[in-house]
Scaffold this active site. Sequence first.
Site, PDB file in Angstrom:
ATOM      1  N   SER A  43       0.834  -1.202   0.000  1.00 23.59           N
ATOM      2  CA  SER A  43       0.000   0.000   0.000  1.00 23.59           C
ATOM      3  C   SER A  43       0.867   1.250   0.000  1.00 23.59           C
ATOM      4  CB  SER A  43      -0.877  -0.004   1.266  1.00 23.59           C
ATOM      5  OG  SER A  43      -1.444   1.271   1.486  1.00 23.59           O
ATOM      6  N   TYR A  90      -1.482  -0.784  11.031  1.00 29.04           N
ATOM      7  CA  TYR A  90      -1.809  -1.371   9.724  1.00 29.04           C
ATOM      8  C   TYR A  90      -0.667  -1.119   8.736  1.00 29.04           C
ATOM      9  CZ  TYR A  90      -3.345  -1.252   4.926  1.00 29.04           C
ATOM     10  OH  TYR A  90      -3.396  -1.418   3.575  1.00 29.04           O
ATOM     11  N   LYS A  93       2.210  -3.717   6.711  1.00 29.20           N
ATOM     12  CA  LYS A  93       2.556  -3.726   5.283  1.00 29.20           C
ATOM     13  C   LYS A  93       4.064  -3.559   5.109  1.00 29.20           C
ATOM     14  CE  LYS A  93      -1.520  -4.189   3.362  1.00 29.20           C
ATOM     15  NZ  LYS A  93      -1.872  -5.445   2.662  1.00 29.20           N
TER      16      LYS A  93
HETATM   17  C1  WQD Z   1      -9.227   9.732   1.494  1.00 29.15           C
HETATM   18  C2  WQD Z   1      -9.382  11.230   1.720  1.00 29.15           C
HETATM   19  C3  WQD Z   1      -9.537  11.871   4.025  1.00 29.15           C
HETATM   20  C4  WQD Z   1     -13.396   9.914   4.768  1.00 29.15           C
HETATM   21  C5  WQD Z   1      -6.571   4.731   3.432  1.00 29.15           C
HETATM   22  C6  WQD Z   1      -5.464   3.896   3.987  1.00 29.15           C
HETATM   23  C7  WQD Z   1      -4.633   3.336   2.872  1.00 29.15           C
HETATM   24  C8  WQD Z   1      -5.514   2.599   1.885  1.00 29.15           C
HETATM   25  C9  WQD Z   1      -6.616   3.505   1.380  1.00 29.15           C
HETATM   26  C10 WQD Z   1      -5.485   0.253   2.351  1.00 29.15           C
HETATM   27  C11 WQD Z   1      -8.550  11.768   2.875  1.00 29.15           C
HETATM   28  C12 WQD Z   1     -10.831  12.183   3.288  1.00 29.15           C
HETATM   29  C13 WQD Z   1     -12.226  10.373   4.165  1.00 29.15           C
HETATM   30  C14 WQD Z   1     -14.387  10.849   5.160  1.00 29.15           C
HETATM   31  C15 WQD Z   1     -13.005  12.629   4.344  1.00 29.15           C
HETATM   32  N1  WQD Z   1      -6.074   1.454   2.472  1.00 29.15           N
HETATM   33  N2  WQD Z   1     -12.044  11.710   3.962  1.00 29.15           N
HETATM   34  N3  WQD Z   1     -14.154  12.187   4.932  1.00 29.15           N
HETATM   35  O1  WQD Z   1      -6.831   7.678   4.288  1.00 29.15           O
HETATM   36  O2  WQD Z   1      -6.066   8.134   1.877  1.00 29.15           O
HETATM   37  O3  WQD Z   1      -6.033   5.819   2.746  1.00 29.15           O
HETATM   38  O4  WQD Z   1      -7.343   3.952   2.534  1.00 29.15           O
HETATM   39  O5  WQD Z   1      -4.463  -0.016   1.785  1.00 29.15           O
HETATM   40  O6  WQD Z   1      -3.692   2.439   3.411  1.00 29.15           O
HETATM   41  O7  WQD Z   1      -4.623   4.739   4.766  1.00 29.15           O
HETATM   42  O8  WQD Z   1      -8.212   6.914   2.303  1.00 29.15           O
HETATM   43  O9  WQD Z   1     -10.594   7.074   1.748  1.00 29.15           O
HETATM   44  O10 WQD Z   1      -9.902   7.103   4.208  1.00 29.15           O
HETATM   45  O11 WQD Z   1      -9.431   9.096   2.768  1.00 29.15           O
HETATM   46  O12 WQD Z   1     -12.822  13.847   4.165  1.00 29.15           O
HETATM   47  O13 WQD Z   1     -15.473  10.494   5.709  1.00 29.15           O
HETATM   48  O14 WQD Z   1     -10.743  11.507   2.057  1.00 29.15           O
HETATM   49  O15 WQD Z   1      -9.188  12.922   4.931  1.00 29.15           O
HETATM   50  O16 WQD Z   1      -8.086  13.062   2.530  1.00 29.15           O
HETATM   51  P1  WQD Z   1      -6.746   7.248   2.858  1.00 29.15           P
HETATM   52  P2  WQD Z   1      -9.607   7.492   2.794  1.00 29.15           P
END
Ligand code: WQD
Length: 335
Positions: free
Chosen positions: A124, A148, A152
């Site tokens: 990831s 997590y 990885k």
């Molecule tokens: C994306 C953006 C949030 C939810 C995570 C893991 C990564 C991978 C993908 C497994 C960010 C914003 C989110 C919400 C928001 N997983 N957001 N409101 O954090 O980039 O990555 O998932 O491999 O390892 O870390 O993904 O979709 O949670 O967030 O504003 O209700 O959306 O702040 O900028 P992230 P995400």
Amino acid sequence: MNILVTGATGFIGSHTCVSLLEEGHNVIAFDNFYNSKESVIDKIKLLSGKSFVFYNADMTDSEALEKIFSENDVDCVIHFAGYKAVGESVQIPLSYYENNIYGTLCLLNVMKAHNVKRIIFSSSATVYGNPASLPIKEDFPLTATNPYGRTKLMIEEILRDLWISDNEWSIILLRYFNPVGAHKSGLLCEDPKGIPNNLMPRLLDVAFGKMPHITVFGDDYNTKDGTGVRDYIHVVDLAYGHVKAVDFAMNNKCVEAINLGTGIGYSVFDLINTLNKVNNINVPYKICPRRPGDIDACYADPTKAKELLGWSAVLTLEDMCKDAYEASKKARNDF
Ligand code: WQD
């Protein structure tokens, strides 16, 4: 080739099984349904028009793994199985280390015992932490900010040490950015158990009335509109990247980390606006404080995947938002 897929009924695993079967590979699959449903098995068969071998098994059960490898002539393993929720990993780190690390060691030991030395590992972009510059290349410094992400990173290190001990291995570390979207049929989609953590499934919960509004975690980041920027990649593009990685592993003894991303960064507002536009909806949102651990921006340099695998993403953000919405609508109606 005969490909063993761990975590085969999960979001990325199921799409990858369809892609492998479409390309003529034989699939041997297992899952413990911790974060997926048994009904996905028949959907994979329906979409690919092919059958495949499936075991209801847990990767920490070495006897179950021994049975799978004794009953099947495996050429290559694609290893998806693992817990993947960042927030949950902070709450129950020991479960994450036991499942993800110990489970992978069980898998690698059985592979070694059966002289199966090709593995594609589901890593990831989280292993890059908060990058000092963008776009992110595979040789950037690696760090992790949560259990997590540390699992990885540790598994990557275990696999690198394994290759140093035995150069007969073919090891591909695929670093996914942000997988979203769904198969065009709508039969496969991101269908996490419990409350979703990621942006797209939460947006869809709002779109279908399960949540009143989306919480935008911060609009004061150092980005074009202040919201977090990520490299969203269509899960179908991601799945095909695994098919190309298998081809490469069959012909190269190596350990290679490869980014699977589009190379394009989109903000939270980009996702909300695009989801609204392509589906003619209006998802309400509220600006809230930053989520601890979030970074400003993250997107890939996808050059190495193009050069080594002959692969690059082709589907657009519009495709991701349309396909995710349609699949979610179908899943909620079929429930
Ligand atoms: C994306 C953006 C949030 C939810 C995570 C893991 C990564 C991978 C993908 C497994 C960010 C914003 C989110 C919400 C928001 N997983 N957001 N409101 O954090 O980039 O990555 O998932 O491999 O390892 O870390 O993904 O979709 O949670 O967030 O504003 O209700 O959306 O702040 O900028 P992230 P995400």
